[in-house]
Design a protein around this motif. Structure first.
Motif, mmCIF file in Angstrom:
data_model
loop_
_atom_site.group_PDB
_atom_site.id
_atom_site.type_symbol
_atom_site.label_atom_id
_atom_site.label_comp_id
_atom_site.label_asym_id
_atom_site.label_seq_id
_atom_site.Cartn_x
_atom_site.Cartn_y
_atom_site.Cartn_z
ATOM 1 N N ILE A 16 0.829 -1.149 -0.099
ATOM 2 C CA ILE A 16 0.032 0.168 0.042
ATOM 3 C C ILE A 16 0.892 1.178 -0.027
ATOM 4 O O ILE A 16 0.403 2.393 -0.724
ATOM 5 C CB ILE A 16 -0.961 0.052 1.199
ATOM 6 N N ARG A 17 1.855 1.170 0.830
ATOM 7 C CA ARG A 17 2.906 2.424 0.792
ATOM 8 C C ARG A 17 3.448 2.727 -0.343
ATOM 9 O O ARG A 17 3.880 3.932 -0.873
ATOM 10 C CB ARG A 17 3.893 2.301 2.073
ATOM 11 N N GLU A 18 3.694 1.580 -1.507
ATOM 12 C CA GLU A 18 4.324 1.862 -2.614
ATOM 13 C C GLU A 18 3.320 2.201 -3.743
ATOM 14 O O GLU A 18 3.701 2.563 -4.852
ATOM 15 C CB GLU A 18 5.075 0.818 -3.012
ATOM 16 N N ALA A 19 1.847 2.153 -3.515
ATOM 17 C CA ALA A 19 1.182 2.426 -4.648
ATOM 18 C C ALA A 19 0.897 3.622 -5.197
ATOM 19 O O ALA A 19 0.764 3.942 -6.346
ATOM 20 C CB ALA A 19 -0.454 2.043 -3.987
ATOM 21 N N HIS A 20 1.254 4.962 -4.321
ATOM 22 C CA HIS A 20 0.907 6.153 -5.169
ATOM 23 C C HIS A 20 2.224 6.417 -5.815
ATOM 24 O O HIS A 20 2.184 7.211 -6.965
ATOM 25 C CB HIS A 20 1.314 7.135 -4.048
ATOM 26 N N ARG A 21 3.258 5.475 -6.242
ATOM 27 C CA ARG A 21 4.335 5.538 -6.864
ATOM 28 C C ARG A 21 4.089 5.168 -8.340
ATOM 29 O O ARG A 21 4.841 5.373 -9.300
ATOM 30 C CB ARG A 21 5.728 4.991 -6.500
ATOM 31 N N ASN B 210 4.207 5.709 17.427
ATOM 32 C CA ASN B 210 3.881 6.639 16.497
ATOM 33 C C ASN B 210 3.158 5.934 15.106
ATOM 34 O O ASN B 210 2.332 6.261 14.436
ATOM 35 C CB ASN B 210 4.853 7.632 16.127
ATOM 36 N N GLN B 211 3.862 4.873 14.679
ATOM 37 C CA GLN B 211 3.212 4.068 13.624
ATOM 38 C C GLN B 211 1.880 3.657 13.691
ATOM 39 O O GLN B 211 1.077 3.795 12.904
ATOM 40 C CB GLN B 211 4.196 2.993 13.346
ATOM 41 N N ARG B 212 1.401 3.082 14.987
ATOM 42 C CA ARG B 212 0.113 2.576 15.366
ATOM 43 C C ARG B 212 -0.755 3.732 15.643
ATOM 44 O O ARG B 212 -1.842 3.811 14.895
ATOM 45 C CB ARG B 212 0.184 1.994 16.895
ATOM 46 N N LEU B 213 -0.079 5.084 16.039
ATOM 47 C CA LEU B 213 -0.906 6.315 16.137
ATOM 48 C C LEU B 213 -1.643 6.631 14.758
ATOM 49 O O LEU B 213 -2.651 6.951 14.393
ATOM 50 C CB LEU B 213 -0.289 7.357 16.846
ATOM 51 N N ALA B 214 -0.443 6.735 13.651
ATOM 52 C CA ALA B 214 -0.813 7.230 12.412
ATOM 53 C C ALA B 214 -1.479 6.259 11.851
ATOM 54 O O ALA B 214 -2.596 6.965 10.979
ATOM 55 C CB ALA B 214 0.682 7.323 11.813
ATOM 56 N N LEU B 215 -1.447 4.918 11.762
ATOM 57 C CA LEU B 215 -2.237 4.087 11.082
ATOM 58 C C LEU B 215 -3.617 4.158 11.684
ATOM 59 O O LEU B 215 -4.776 3.695 10.798
ATOM 60 C CB LEU B 215 -1.678 2.692 11.304
ATOM 61 N N ARG B 216 -3.918 4.396 13.026
ATOM 62 C CA ARG B 216 -5.163 4.398 13.360
ATOM 63 C C ARG B 216 -5.957 5.672 13.014
ATOM 64 O O ARG B 216 -7.124 5.623 12.396
ATOM 65 C CB ARG B 216 -5.245 4.231 14.868
ATOM 66 N N ALA B 217 -5.137 6.743 12.903
ATOM 67 C CA ALA B 217 -5.876 7.803 12.335
ATOM 68 C C ALA B 217 -6.057 7.973 10.780
ATOM 69 O O ALA B 217 -7.077 8.218 10.405
ATOM 70 C CB ALA B 217 -4.830 9.189 12.504
ATOM 71 N N PHE B 218 -5.299 6.815 10.093
ATOM 72 C CA PHE B 218 -5.460 6.730 8.568
ATOM 73 C C PHE B 218 -6.648 5.833 8.567
ATOM 74 O O PHE B 218 -7.387 6.136 7.668
ATOM 75 C CB PHE B 218 -4.172 6.026 8.241
ATOM 76 N N ALA B 219 -6.962 4.929 9.556
ATOM 77 C CA ALA B 219 -8.180 3.875 9.525
ATOM 78 C C ALA B 219 -9.472 4.648 9.522
ATOM 79 O O ALA B 219 -10.472 4.634 8.952
ATOM 80 C CB ALA B 219 -8.000 2.930 10.441
ATOM 81 N N ASP B 220 -9.327 5.882 10.459
ATOM 82 C CA ASP B 220 -10.451 6.747 10.817
ATOM 83 C C ASP B 220 -10.820 7.265 9.470
ATOM 84 O O ASP B 220 -12.134 7.532 9.112
ATOM 85 C CB ASP B 220 -10.279 7.776 11.680
ATOM 86 N N TRP C 133 -8.157 -2.052 2.341
ATOM 87 C CA TRP C 133 -7.058 -1.508 2.750
ATOM 88 C C TRP C 133 -7.229 -1.135 4.217
ATOM 89 O O TRP C 133 -6.397 -1.095 4.905
ATOM 90 C CB TRP C 133 -6.899 -0.107 2.077
ATOM 91 N N ARG C 134 -8.419 -0.751 4.482
ATOM 92 C CA ARG C 134 -8.858 -0.378 5.725
ATOM 93 C C ARG C 134 -8.503 -1.530 6.665
ATOM 94 O O ARG C 134 -7.687 -1.471 7.829
ATOM 95 C CB ARG C 134 -10.233 0.064 5.971
ATOM 96 N N GLU C 135 -8.846 -2.879 6.399
ATOM 97 C CA GLU C 135 -8.799 -3.925 7.165
ATOM 98 C C GLU C 135 -7.519 -4.327 7.312
ATOM 99 O O GLU C 135 -6.735 -4.595 8.391
ATOM 100 C CB GLU C 135 -9.756 -4.816 6.644
ATOM 101 N N ILE C 136 -6.574 -4.043 6.285
ATOM 102 C CA ILE C 136 -5.041 -4.447 6.166
ATOM 103 C C ILE C 136 -4.195 -3.399 7.440
ATOM 104 O O ILE C 136 -3.450 -3.754 8.023
ATOM 105 C CB ILE C 136 -4.416 -4.361 4.658
#
Length: 813
Positions: free
Chosen positions: A355-360, A398-408, A435-438
């Protein structure tokens, strides 16, 4: 298994001509009728001058054998084929030939002579169309009395005098044009080389307009001949509808051919599908009408399916076909296939790394006409960038914090997708759900791994401002109260949030909504971003309005939109009208317009991109005449350092942001977030306070390095920080925070200031240097001392100076 090479004439706008004279001539005719780009590219390949409307004969390279071949095919072989086809059709229809052979022979001579004259003056592409194509159409439809030859798109049964009357003025006009154009091209060259006077004589200027007069006069004669024939010649009048049909053939022929092309293309797909997976052979897609009929603008049914199948199994051939279609009327098929390919690649993202590489790999620029799909792909691109930013966080916490904000955020997108019935939204809905589930599952895995390893989560954010979502933001209640008091001032003064870099100005602005009453809505705009990067006032105001909309939306307020096109004619007037609508949207609330990094806008004004009076005058007018708006500037300089601002923003109230209070710093060290697992010995906390002087950035920097150090230790001692741990983390903090210290050294002080700081730093921790000693070492440095004090790097102690912050001193030592 290697893919076969593409044939030279497949998926190209510049195919090669067949070497046979007859077949090559027919191919030339086919290109002219169905593939004008191929025809023009063929001319350019022979000689670039052939594509010039009123070409200069002197530019042609007559030693080029391909040029003679072109003239032979254009003005002899094709007219003869025209004569032969018409004769054959008339014979089949049982029509007596009568004097047809003689008139056709004269017509053939006329076409040759006419085409030669036109080719010299008008260009081969134009003369070929005039000399042949319409003749084939109308020569068949006219009766025996009409000649195959024609001059400007139709056949005419003239006597020789009429033929000469028609051809002579045009031939003369174009011939003179060619000769004069050659003369004036040479004249321009000489003028550039200063071989002649740059002032053109009056008689020469008049001479230059003569060819245009001849052509206009010739066109008038042609018009009169046509009118005369229409009224006195019944045969011409009867043929006139056919002439109109011929002249408009490109409008209706695609519609007439569409059913036949649909059947042909469907047959190709039917024959191609069973063998398309064989990578050793080419597909039949190259024979699809989309690749040889450039006039067909009606979407060809099934083209996208055929192209998608080719892309799945023969990527080289499929990409060549996509490139061709992207510049053709059937570009919709290439766009549809690209969207489906993107959807499949996004669907194949099985983990966060994918997912992190998809925008490229997403292709968005080519989808301007597909507004819905382009918007959706941009959403996925931003989601991918958010995941990439989350995974770049240094700590698992911080990864978990950012990923949870991303899931929201993904939950909001899913709600929007569920309400839409657009075909692309329906296609991409399962992907965004996956993607949200991942992301959620990966965040849960991080939590389990951290707990299993008994690692300490680092909540500290280094180098970037804190957002509303980050729990670590601490204190600043006194500054919030001060700002609230000033906002209630009836004089409505503008505010300046002033403080040194990394003191937390932007973090405060991001979180100021937590410190102010609910009826004050903060609208944050970073002037370091798009607004100050614009090239004109319309771009500046558009980006300013767009950032205001985004910030207000985060506060739950929807502002009206403002388009760039509206601002082009009178930007400040339309922006002012937009502010009227914003005030209506605010209702009883007050907007706090917080403009961060105002120095960047000042630099743009200094460079001349924006007008000082217009931009700063607009801000002053907003402050004075719009009570629903309060303006807060933020920067690391005072208004006095920027005189132009001081003259426009009168009575500015400064809100100074500096070190945290000791209680706030202790909380940041010991309890930065809920359930923080690291405990400190009391002397370790005191040492952190001594080293940082409660500087918010340096507290986070040092504490983050302490956590890194503790996670490398045995679990039995991991969760208790000692004084030795603090001392051991200092070198790592100086290294990892190098960008902060280097900014002080390189951008905030001059060479004299650096020398003074090094001299004081050499005195050791808490070392003080008397003012007299410093003046002896650095005479005439009073201004530099004041600057160092203003930058909060040193402070006065009794009759001397010392560093305010020990960590900064250690950098300069």
């Amino acid at each position: 298994m290697t893919s076969p090479q593409l044939p030279p004439n497949a998926y190209t706008n510049a195919p090669q001509q067949h070497p046979n004279l007859i077949l090559g001539s027919l191919q030339l005719l086919f290109w002219f009728v169905f593939r004008p780009q191929a025809f023009h590219n063929h001319l350019k390949r022979i000689d670039h001058s052939l594509e010039i409307n009123f070409l200069n004969i002197n530019r042609l390279r007559w030693k080029n054998s391909a040029l003679y071949k072109l003239f032979l095919q254009t003005f002899l072989i094709l007219p003869f084929l025209n004569y032969f086809i018409v004769s054959l059709v008339l014979a089949v229809l049982g029509t007596p030939l009568g004097n047809f052979p003689l008139s056709a022979f004269l017509g053939l001579l006329f076409v040759t002579a006419f085409g030669s004259v036109f080719g010299a003056g008008m260009g081969i592409g134009q003369s070929f169309g005039i000399a042949f194509t319409q003749g084939l159409i109308f020569g068949i439809s006219f009766d025996v009395g009409f000649s195959v030859a024609f001059g400007v798109g139709f056949s005419l049964n003239f006597d020789i005098a009429s033929v000469l009357a028609l051809s002579l003025p045009f031939g003369l006009g174009l011939g003179v044009t060619s000769a004069y154009s050659s003369y004036f091209v040479e004249l321009d060259k000489k003028k550039e080389n200063q071989e002649v006077s740059t002032t053109m004589p009056t008689n020469v200027r008049r001479l230059k307009s003569l060819p245009l007069l001849i052509i206009v006069f010739s066109a008038l004669i042609l018009f009169l001949i046509i009118v005369r024939l229409f009224f006195i010649n019944p045969q011409f009048r009867n043929a006139f509808p056919t002439i109109i049909l011929g002249l408009t053939i490109n409008l209706y022929l695609p519609i007439l051919l569409y059913p036949f092309l649909t059947v042909w293309n469907a047959l190709l797909y039917y024959l191609d599908k069973p063998t398309i997976a064989n990578k050793r052979t080419l597909s039949l897609l190259r024979y699809h009408s989309a690749f040889w009929d450039e006039w067909q603008r009606i979407p060809l049914i099934g083209l996208d399916k055929h192209l998608l199948e080719v892309m799945k199994h023969k990527q080289v051939e499929g990409r060549a076909a996509m490139d061709y279609l992207n510049s053709s009327p059937q570009r919709w098929a290439a766009q549809a296939v690209q969207i489906e390919l993107d959807a499949r690649s996004l669907q194949d993202c099985a983990d966060v790394e994918a997912i992190r590489e998809a925008h490229r790999i997403l292709i968005i620029d080519e989808l301007e006409n597909e507004l819905s799909s382009s918007f959706i792909l941009k959403i996925f691109s931003r989601i991918s960038e958010d995941v990439d930013a989350a995974l770049n966080q240094a700590s698992a916490y911080n990864q978990r914090l950012a990923l949870r904000a991303f899931a929201d955020k993904l939950n909001l997108q899913l709600e929007n997708f569920a309400r839409s019935s657009d075909k692309y939204t329906v296609r991409f809905y399962p992907i965004i759900k996956s993607w949200r589930e991942i992301a959620t599952n990966y965040a849960d895995e991080l939590a389990k791994i951290t707990e299993l390893r008994q690692e300490i989560d680092s909540p500290y954010i280094i180098g970037v401002p804190l957002t509303r979502e980050q729990e670590i933001f601490t204190g600043r209640d006194d500054i919030g109260l001060r700002i609230e008091q000033l906002l209630r001032d009836r004089r409505r003064p503008p505010l300046l949030l002033y403080g040194q870099r990394r003191m937390g100005k932007t973090s405060l602005l991001n979180n100021i909504g937590k410190l102010l009453p609910n009826n004050i809505i903060p609208i944050f705009v970073d002037l370091q971003g798009a607004p100050s990067s614009a090239s004109d006032h319309a771009g500046f105001l558009y980006n300013l309005a767009r950032d205001m909309e985004k910030s207000a939306k985060k506060q739950g307020l929807t502002l009206p939109s403002l388009t760039r096109e509206v601002l082009k004619s009178d930007p400040f007037t339309y922006f002012d009208e937009w502010l009227d609508k914003v005030e209506q949207a605010l209702e009883e609330n007050t907007a706090l317009l917080a403009l961060d990094e105002f120095e960047v806008l000042d630099n743009a004004i200094a460079k001349g991109r924006f007008d000082e009076q217009d931009v700063l005058g607009m801000l002053r007018h907003l402050i004075q005449h719009r009570p629903r708006f309060k303006v807060l500037l933020a920067g690391s300089h005072t208004i006095e350092e920027y005189q132009r601002w001081a003259s426009y923003l009168i009575n500015v109230q400064v809100v100074h942001i500096s070190y945290l209070k000791e209680a706030e710093a202790r909380q940041l060290i010991e309890r930065p977030v809920k359930d923080f697992t690291l405990r400190y010995e009391s002397d370790a906390v005191e040492r952190v306070l001594q080293l940082t002087r409660c500087h918010p950035f340096l507290v986070q920097l040092l504490c983050a390095e302490i956590i890194v150090l503790k996670n490398e230790q045995d679990p039995s001692i991991r969760r208790l920080a000692t004084l030795a741990d603090v001392e051991a983390a200092i070198p790592e903090a100086l290294q990892s925070g190098g960008f902060f210290f280097a900014d002080i050294q390189n951008n905030q002080v001059d060479a004299t200031g650096q020398a003074i700081l090094r001299f004081i730093a050499a005195q050791g921790e808490e070392g003080i240097v008397s003012r007299q000693t410093l003046l002896q070492q650095f005479p005439d440095a009073d201004i530099t001392f004041n600057l160092l004090l203003q930058r909060e790097l040193i402070e006065e102690v009794d009759d001397g100076y010392g560093f305010q912050v020990e960590l900064i001193r250690r950098w300069f030592i």
